[in-house]
Design a protein around this motif. Structure first.
Motif, short mmCIF file in Angstrom:
data_model
loop_
_atom_site.label_atom_id
_atom_site.label_comp_id
_atom_site.label_asym_id
_atom_site.label_seq_id
_atom_site.Cartn_x
_atom_site.Cartn_y
_atom_site.Cartn_z
N LEU A 84 0.83 -1.21 0.00
CA LEU A 84 0.00 0.00 0.00
C LEU A 84 0.86 1.25 0.00
O LEU A 84 0.52 2.25 -0.63
CB LEU A 84 -0.93 0.00 1.22
CG LEU A 84 -2.14 -0.91 1.10
CD1 LEU A 84 -2.80 -1.09 2.47
CD2 LEU A 84 -3.14 -0.34 0.11
N PRO A 107 -0.66 2.04 -4.00
CA PRO A 107 -2.04 1.61 -3.72
C PRO A 107 -2.74 1.04 -4.94
O PRO A 107 -3.54 0.12 -4.84
CB PRO A 107 -2.72 2.89 -3.23
CG PRO A 107 -1.61 3.77 -2.78
CD PRO A 107 -0.43 3.44 -3.65
N ARG A 108 -2.43 1.57 -6.13
CA ARG A 108 -3.11 1.08 -7.33
C ARG A 108 -2.74 -0.38 -7.60
O ARG A 108 -3.57 -1.18 -8.01
CB ARG A 108 -2.73 1.95 -8.53
CG ARG A 108 -3.38 1.52 -9.85
CD ARG A 108 -4.90 1.69 -9.83
NE ARG A 108 -5.26 3.08 -9.62
CZ ARG A 108 -5.30 4.01 -10.59
NH1 ARG A 108 -5.03 3.69 -11.83
NH2 ARG A 108 -5.64 5.25 -10.30
N GLN A 160 -4.73 -2.48 -5.46
CA GLN A 160 -6.10 -2.60 -5.99
C GLN A 160 -6.18 -3.71 -7.03
O GLN A 160 -7.07 -4.56 -7.00
CB GLN A 160 -6.52 -1.28 -6.61
CG GLN A 160 -7.82 -1.36 -7.41
CD GLN A 160 -8.10 -0.08 -8.18
OE1 GLN A 160 -7.91 1.00 -7.65
NE2 GLN A 160 -8.53 -0.21 -9.42
N GLU A 202 -6.31 6.27 5.79
CA GLU A 202 -6.24 6.53 4.35
C GLU A 202 -6.77 5.32 3.58
O GLU A 202 -7.58 5.45 2.66
CB GLU A 202 -4.76 6.77 4.01
CG GLU A 202 -4.49 7.43 2.70
CD GLU A 202 -3.01 7.78 2.59
OE1 GLU A 202 -2.73 8.88 2.12
OE2 GLU A 202 -2.13 6.96 2.95
N PHE A 203 -6.35 4.14 3.99
CA PHE A 203 -6.76 2.92 3.32
C PHE A 203 -8.26 2.72 3.45
O PHE A 203 -8.95 2.33 2.50
CB PHE A 203 -5.98 1.75 3.91
CG PHE A 203 -6.23 0.43 3.23
CD1 PHE A 203 -6.44 0.34 1.85
CD2 PHE A 203 -6.24 -0.75 3.96
CE1 PHE A 203 -6.66 -0.88 1.22
CE2 PHE A 203 -6.46 -1.97 3.35
CZ PHE A 203 -6.68 -2.03 1.98
N TRP A 259 -9.99 4.85 1.01
CA TRP A 259 -9.89 4.31 -0.36
C TRP A 259 -10.88 3.18 -0.56
O TRP A 259 -11.53 3.09 -1.59
CB TRP A 259 -8.48 3.79 -0.62
CG TRP A 259 -7.41 4.84 -0.66
CD1 TRP A 259 -7.58 6.17 -0.92
CD2 TRP A 259 -6.01 4.65 -0.43
NE1 TRP A 259 -6.37 6.82 -0.86
CE2 TRP A 259 -5.40 5.92 -0.57
CE3 TRP A 259 -5.23 3.56 -0.13
CZ2 TRP A 259 -4.02 6.09 -0.41
CZ3 TRP A 259 -3.86 3.72 0.03
CH2 TRP A 259 -3.27 4.98 -0.11
N TYR A 287 -14.04 2.91 -3.20
CA TYR A 287 -13.86 1.93 -4.27
C TYR A 287 -15.16 1.13 -4.45
O TYR A 287 -15.83 0.84 -3.47
CB TYR A 287 -12.71 0.99 -3.90
CG TYR A 287 -12.40 -0.05 -4.94
CD1 TYR A 287 -11.63 0.25 -6.05
CD2 TYR A 287 -12.92 -1.34 -4.82
CE1 TYR A 287 -11.37 -0.71 -7.00
CE2 TYR A 287 -12.66 -2.31 -5.78
CZ TYR A 287 -11.88 -1.98 -6.86
OH TYR A 287 -11.63 -2.92 -7.81
N THR A 331 -14.17 5.04 -7.20
CA THR A 331 -12.89 5.73 -7.36
C THR A 331 -11.75 4.74 -7.17
O THR A 331 -11.73 3.98 -6.19
CB THR A 331 -12.76 6.84 -6.29
OG1 THR A 331 -13.90 7.70 -6.39
CG2 THR A 331 -11.49 7.64 -6.47
N SER A 332 -10.85 4.74 -8.11
CA SER A 332 -9.71 3.83 -8.02
C SER A 332 -8.74 4.27 -6.94
O SER A 332 -8.66 5.45 -6.59
CB SER A 332 -8.96 3.78 -9.35
OG SER A 332 -9.76 3.17 -10.32
N LEU A 333 -8.02 3.32 -6.43
CA LEU A 333 -6.96 3.67 -5.48
C LEU A 333 -5.88 4.46 -6.22
O LEU A 333 -5.66 4.25 -7.42
CB LEU A 333 -6.37 2.40 -4.85
CG LEU A 333 -7.08 1.88 -3.59
CD1 LEU A 333 -8.51 1.43 -3.89
CD2 LEU A 333 -6.29 0.72 -2.96
N PRO A 334 -5.19 5.36 -5.51
CA PRO A 334 -4.23 6.24 -6.21
C PRO A 334 -3.01 5.50 -6.72
O PRO A 334 -2.59 4.50 -6.17
CB PRO A 334 -3.83 7.26 -5.14
CG PRO A 334 -4.20 6.65 -3.84
CD PRO A 334 -5.31 5.70 -4.09
#
Ligand code: SF4
Length: 255
Positions: free
Chosen positions: A15, A19-20, A23, A202-203, A206, A210, A213-216
């Protein structure tokens, strides 16, 4: 029971790194991340860990011959170089091997699997066997989520002061087979707790957003992107390749 996943040090590290990618691996291809995490342990490493576990259960190492010369020799060299790791611990110490600890924290369950954990009423020592050929520096290891999560978790659960906790990384395929030792302290403990709180908040955000919205992505991680299977999807712009000045900048993929 928490609705959120159990988090290991490798998940926290993923993460932080990107993060992406978490995902893609964990949310889109359900479970692949955890299987991938397990697959990353090479067979040689798995066997070495098993031998250390069997030895700790009392089986003499001369009865643990596998027929794999490099594995048998490595174990014999390790026993000769560090006999205290192969002897019974003093009566005041309690030794656990390949033990899994879980700890609820902020709607998550934090998970640590210790290769070896030695506890007394005054101190705790975490031992980790590293079976790849690339020893890491004290600074690098101190910054990893493995060090931070394991030392933080042992401190929290044992009730010992942070200064009583240490972590020892053994790069068993490198000579000399000496540990890289990290001595935990109050400042690191507080910083890790703050970082954990921040990262998990933060997680959680996300996950709640989700899949709308995609994880960054990590735009500061372009070097990592070069060796990532997702790079064409993340960075369809071919200019990305121009960001690499030299192939020497591409990091070695850890196996
Ligand atoms: S290409 Fe880069 S941003 Fe995309 S998932 Fe991989 S590491 Fe993350």
């Amino acid at each position: 029971m928490s609705d959120y996943p159990a988090l290991s040090q490798s998940t926290l590290q993923r993460l932080q790194d990107c993060p992406r990618l978490f995902q893609v691996e964990a949310l889109e291809l359900s479970g692949r991340w955890f299987q991938h995490d397990l697959r990353q342990r090479l067979e040689w490493g798995r066997r070495f860990h098993r031998l250390m576990q069997q030895q700790a259960l009392g089986i003499p190492i001369d009865q643990l011959q596998t027929g794999d010369r490099s594995l048998d020799q490595c174990l014999a060299d390790f026993a000769a170089a560090q006999p205290q790791l192969f002897a019974l611990p003093p009566a005041s110490w309690h030794r656990q091997t390949e033990c899994r600890w879980q700890w609820p924290f902020q709607d998550f369950v934090l998970v640590a699997i210790f290769d070896r954990l030695e506890l007394s009423d005054r101190a705790a020592q975490i031992h980790d066997w590293k079976t790849h050929n690339r020893p890491q520096t004290l600074e690098t290891l101190t910054a990893t989520w493995q060090t931070q999560l394991y030392c933080w978790l042992v401190t929290e659960r044992s009730g010992l002061p942070p200064e009583a906790v240490s972590m020892h990384y053994w790069f068993v395929r490198s000579q000399p087979q000496q540990p890289v030792t990290i001595h935990w302290n109050q400042q690191q403990h507080q910083q890790t707790q703050q970082q954990l709180e921040k990262s998990l908040q933060e997680f959680k955000g996300w996950l709640q957003a989700y899949p709308e919205t995609s994880l960054p992505q990590r735009p500061d991680r372009l070097q990592r992107c070069q060796t990532c299977e997702e790079r064409d999807r993340c960075w369809p712009n071919p200019d990305l390749t121009l960001a690499i000045a030299s192939w020497d900048e591409i990091p070695v993929v850890e196996l």
